[in-house]
Motif scaffolding. Structure first.
Motif, PDB file in Angstrom:
ATOM      1  N   SER A 162       0.826  -1.211   0.000  1.00 58.51           N
ATOM      2  CA  SER A 162       0.000   0.000   0.000  1.00 58.51           C
ATOM      3  C   SER A 162       0.859   1.260   0.000  1.00 58.51           C
ATOM      4  O   SER A 162       0.504   2.272  -0.620  1.00 58.51           O
ATOM      5  CB  SER A 162      -0.970   0.002   1.179  1.00 58.51           C
ATOM      6  N   ASN A 163       2.011   1.228   0.667  1.00 61.14           N
ATOM      7  CA  ASN A 163       2.900   2.386   0.615  1.00 61.14           C
ATOM      8  C   ASN A 163       3.527   2.531  -0.770  1.00 61.14           C
ATOM      9  O   ASN A 163       3.746   3.653  -1.239  1.00 61.14           O
ATOM     10  CB  ASN A 163       3.986   2.288   1.692  1.00 61.14           C
ATOM     11  N   ALA A 180       0.975   4.332  -2.771  1.00 56.94           N
ATOM     12  CA  ALA A 180       0.981   5.765  -2.467  1.00 56.94           C
ATOM     13  C   ALA A 180       2.111   6.469  -3.203  1.00 56.94           C
ATOM     14  O   ALA A 180       1.939   7.583  -3.719  1.00 56.94           O
ATOM     15  CB  ALA A 180       1.098   5.988  -0.959  1.00 56.94           C
ATOM     16  N   HIS A 237       0.747   6.985   4.056  1.00 62.12           N
ATOM     17  CA  HIS A 237       0.594   7.238   2.620  1.00 62.12           C
ATOM     18  C   HIS A 237       0.749   8.715   2.270  1.00 62.12           C
ATOM     19  O   HIS A 237       0.882   9.057   1.093  1.00 62.12           O
ATOM     20  CB  HIS A 237      -0.769   6.721   2.151  1.00 62.12           C
TER      21      HIS A 237
END
Length: 214
Positions: A16-17, A20, A176
């Protein structure tokens, strides 16, 4: 026109990072040239492929020592000639040789307000300690686990009804925001690691780094 900063991202999980960074980095400033994982089931590899980024899998279980794995990892990273290596949920403790090889160009994000709660289970530990605030930290990586000079921290209040899961969700949203910020600073040559620690625009950052509050 200047060449974008070449970035390699290491991850072990959902990525997920990474997403981002893909979504928020200015491609004229920073370019993610490769994503490398030690786990075949890391969804972050799929995110990279969807974005047209080269991927590489290095299964640490195929190596007989941490040092031999890290040597192979260095070789895989250096094939892309990065100016910056970004740890985005890379669940490996890195050897001293690896950290020294990338000194000053290795960033990590950690889900606590360092130096509090190095290691795992940070959200539950913050709740158990009845902390009023929690958050996340971007730091330069040194040989001390989760102990390198801080670049930026994001702070969130701990609510009376928080669980580890609800707190983690809010902290994740902050990750994020601050990780792309820190990578952008580095890419734009505003951020570097100097003798006094992390430097932003030629000035030493405080021991807490830049504080980002919601």
């Amino acid at each position: 026109m200047p060449t974008p900063c070449n970035v390699v991202v290491l991850l072990s999980g959902s990525g997920s990072n990474l997403q981002a960074l893909i979504d928020k980095l200015d491609p004229g400033s920073a370019r993610i040239s490769a994503v490398i994982s030690n786990r075949a089931d890391a969804y972050g590899l799929e995110r990279a492929k969807a974005a047209g980024i080269a991927t590489n899998l290095l299964d640490h279980r195929q190596y007989d020592s941490r040092e031999s794995f890290d040597a192979a990892l260095i070789e895989a990273i250096d094939a892309h000639k990065p100016q910056l290596v970004v740890l985005a949920g890379f669940m490996r403790i890195l050897s001293a040789d690896f950290v020294r090889h990338y000194a000053g160009r290795l960033l990590n994000i950690h889900p606590s307000l360092l130096p509090k709660y190095k290691g795992l289970h940070t959200h539950q530990r913050a709740l158990d300690a009845k902390d009023a605030e929690h958050g996340c930290s971007v730091h330069f990586v040194t040989e001390e686990l989760d102990g390198g000079p801080l670049v930026v921290q994001a702070v969130v209040p701990v609510n009376a009804d928080d669980s580890a899961a609800s707190l983690a969700e809010r902290v994740h949203r902050l990750e994020h925001q601050i990780y792309p910020l820190a990578v952008s600073w580095f890419a734009d040559q505003r951020l570097h690691l100097g003798p006094q620690g992390a430097m932003l625009d030629g000035k030493p950052l405080a021991t807490t780094g830049y504080i980002f509050r919601t």
